[in-house]
Design a protein around this motif. Structure first.
Motif, PDB file in Angstrom:
ATOM      1  N   ALA A  37     -15.230  -3.455  -1.265  1.00 16.42           N
ATOM      2  CA  ALA A  37     -15.798  -2.266  -1.863  1.00 16.42           C
ATOM      3  C   ALA A  37     -15.151  -0.746  -1.261  1.00 16.42           C
ATOM      4  CB  ALA A  37     -17.079  -2.363  -2.127  1.00 16.42           C
ATOM      5  N   GLN A  38     -14.854  -0.790  -0.079  1.00 19.74           N
ATOM      6  CA  GLN A  38     -14.422   0.151   0.865  1.00 19.74           C
ATOM      7  C   GLN A  38     -12.935   0.667   0.491  1.00 19.74           C
ATOM      8  OE1 GLN A  38     -16.659   2.469   2.101  1.00 19.74           O
ATOM      9  NE2 GLN A  38     -18.129   0.923   1.152  1.00 19.74           N
ATOM     10  N   SER A  39     -11.958  -0.461   0.046  1.00 19.91           N
ATOM     11  CA  SER A  39     -10.886  -0.496   0.004  1.00 19.91           C
ATOM     12  C   SER A  39     -10.141   0.868  -0.834  1.00 19.91           C
ATOM     13  CB  SER A  39     -10.176  -1.657  -0.478  1.00 19.91           C
ATOM     14  OG  SER A  39     -10.400  -2.848   0.430  1.00 19.91           O
ATOM     15  N   PRO A  40      -9.004   1.351  -0.643  1.00 23.93           N
ATOM     16  CA  PRO A  40      -8.486   2.243  -1.461  1.00 23.93           C
ATOM     17  C   PRO A  40      -8.261   1.576  -2.713  1.00 23.93           C
ATOM     18  CG  PRO A  40      -7.358   2.248   0.510  1.00 23.93           C
ATOM     19  CD  PRO A  40      -8.021   1.016   0.411  1.00 23.93           C
ATOM     20  N   ARG A  41      -8.343   2.403  -3.893  1.00 19.87           N
ATOM     21  CA  ARG A  41      -7.979   1.911  -5.135  1.00 19.87           C
ATOM     22  C   ARG A  41      -7.002   2.798  -5.949  1.00 19.87           C
ATOM     23  NH1 ARG A  41      -9.179  -2.750  -4.205  1.00 19.87           N
ATOM     24  NH2 ARG A  41     -11.504  -3.452  -3.898  1.00 19.87           N
ATOM     25  N   ALA A  42      -6.259   2.282  -6.739  1.00 18.77           N
ATOM     26  CA  ALA A  42      -5.057   3.083  -7.244  1.00 18.77           C
ATOM     27  C   ALA A  42      -5.903   4.085  -8.298  1.00 18.77           C
ATOM     28  CB  ALA A  42      -4.151   1.951  -8.270  1.00 18.77           C
ATOM     29  N   TRP A  43      -6.885   3.620  -9.157  1.00 17.95           N
ATOM     30  CA  TRP A  43      -7.347   4.467  -9.995  1.00 17.95           C
ATOM     31  C   TRP A  43      -7.924   5.766  -9.052  1.00 17.95           C
ATOM     32  CZ3 TRP A  43      -6.389   4.832 -14.671  1.00 17.95           C
ATOM     33  CH2 TRP A  43      -6.051   4.107 -15.580  1.00 17.95           C
ATOM     34  N   ASP A  44      -8.755   5.497  -8.080  1.00 18.64           N
ATOM     35  CA  ASP A  44      -8.826   6.775  -7.325  1.00 18.64           C
ATOM     36  C   ASP A  44      -7.868   7.858  -7.056  1.00 18.64           C
ATOM     37  OD1 ASP A  44     -11.662   5.978  -7.151  1.00 18.64           O
ATOM     38  OD2 ASP A  44     -11.379   4.823  -4.990  1.00 18.64           O
ATOM     39  N   TYR A  45      -6.622   7.296  -6.706  1.00 19.99           N
ATOM     40  CA  TYR A  45      -5.472   8.251  -6.643  1.00 19.99           C
ATOM     41  C   TYR A  45      -4.917   8.571  -7.831  1.00 19.99           C
ATOM     42  CZ  TYR A  45      -5.238   7.104  -1.658  1.00 19.99           C
ATOM     43  OH  TYR A  45      -5.327   6.824  -0.274  1.00 19.99           O
ATOM     44  N   LEU A  60       0.969   5.052   0.307  1.00 19.47           N
ATOM     45  CA  LEU A  60       1.299   4.163  -1.064  1.00 19.47           C
ATOM     46  C   LEU A  60       1.475   2.691  -0.336  1.00 19.47           C
ATOM     47  CD1 LEU A  60       1.962   3.661  -3.909  1.00 19.47           C
ATOM     48  CD2 LEU A  60       4.483   4.416  -3.117  1.00 19.47           C
ATOM     49  N   GLU A  61       1.875   2.433   0.795  1.00 20.72           N
ATOM     50  CA  GLU A  61       2.176   1.108   1.410  1.00 20.72           C
ATOM     51  C   GLU A  61       0.840   0.766   1.676  1.00 20.72           C
ATOM     52  OE1 GLU A  61       3.734   4.079   2.565  1.00 20.72           O
ATOM     53  OE2 GLU A  61       5.605   3.525   2.291  1.00 20.72           O
ATOM     54  N   ASN A  62      -0.086   1.086   1.873  1.00 20.95           N
ATOM     55  CA  ASN A  62      -1.479   0.572   2.236  1.00 20.95           C
ATOM     56  C   ASN A  62      -2.358   0.453   0.964  1.00 20.95           C
ATOM     57  OD1 ASN A  62      -3.761  -0.341   4.233  1.00 20.95           O
ATOM     58  ND2 ASN A  62      -4.725   1.474   3.406  1.00 20.95           N
ATOM     59  N   LEU A  63      -2.133   1.215   0.013  1.00 27.36           N
ATOM     60  CA  LEU A  63      -2.738   1.146  -1.404  1.00 27.36           C
ATOM     61  C   LEU A  63      -2.231  -0.126  -2.044  1.00 27.36           C
ATOM     62  CD1 LEU A  63      -4.485   2.064  -3.461  1.00 27.36           C
ATOM     63  CD2 LEU A  63      -2.571   3.536  -4.359  1.00 27.36           C
ATOM     64  N   LEU A  64      -0.741  -0.389  -1.831  1.00 27.05           N
ATOM     65  CA  LEU A  64      -0.333  -1.428  -2.543  1.00 27.05           C
ATOM     66  C   LEU A  64      -0.836  -2.877  -1.851  1.00 27.05           C
ATOM     67  CD1 LEU A  64       3.507  -0.258  -2.467  1.00 27.05           C
ATOM     68  CD2 LEU A  64       1.949  -0.915  -4.626  1.00 27.05           C
ATOM     69  N   LEU A  65      -1.261  -2.916  -0.426  1.00 31.18           N
ATOM     70  CA  LEU A  65      -1.811  -3.991   0.116  1.00 31.18           C
ATOM     71  C   LEU A  65      -3.394  -4.109  -0.455  1.00 31.18           C
ATOM     72  CD1 LEU A  65      -0.311  -3.481   3.537  1.00 31.18           C
ATOM     73  CD2 LEU A  65       0.214  -5.409   1.924  1.00 31.18           C
ATOM     74  N   CYS A  66      -4.099  -2.824  -0.541  1.00 30.71           N
ATOM     75  CA  CYS A  66      -5.427  -3.111  -0.740  1.00 30.71           C
ATOM     76  C   CYS A  66      -5.788  -3.247  -2.330  1.00 30.71           C
ATOM     77  CB  CYS A  66      -6.104  -1.760  -0.169  1.00 30.71           C
ATOM     78  SG  CYS A  66      -5.953  -1.403   1.593  1.00 30.71           S
TER      79      CYS A  66
END
Length: 106
Positions: A37-45, A60-66
């Motif tokens: 639930a704490q992971s970055p989400r594409a919708w948030d960006y 972006l690299e971390n978002l793609l993993l998360c």
């Protein structure tokens, strides 16, 4: 996390925990803490609730993993790509667009 996703919790009490065999975070101070639930989400960006700040956690690299691109966040990643929210180079944007095209079927 097993996915390679990086998250941060800015409090000393959080450091007193350890990973479980299932990949969760076990900490007596935060017994119900959910790493996912704490992971970055594409919708948030895409919606501006999160902004890149130049560090690894907000990349972006971390978002793609998360939050890997899938049909549920396809539109969010399209917005990220179109606006180039992360200031990615052309090669990275092309790679992301290729992934999105495969998911979107167009």
């Amino acid at each position: 996390m097993r996915t390679g996703c990086l998250i941060a919790r800015e409090t000393g009490e959080f450091c007193g925990g350890s990973f479980t065999k299932e990949g969760g975070w076990d900490n007596p101070t935060y017994p119900d803490f959910d790493l996912e639930a704490q992971s970055p989400r594409a919708w948030d960006y895409a919606k501006g609730r999160s902004v890149p700040h130049g560090g690894t956690l907000a990349s972006l690299e971390n978002l793609l993993l998360c939050d890997p691109p899938d049909r549920e966040n396809l539109d969010a990643y399209k917005a990220i790509s179109e606006k180039n929210i992360f200031g990615a180079d052309a090669e990275t944007l092309d790679s992301l667009r290729t992934i999105l095209e495969k998911l979107g079927g167009s």
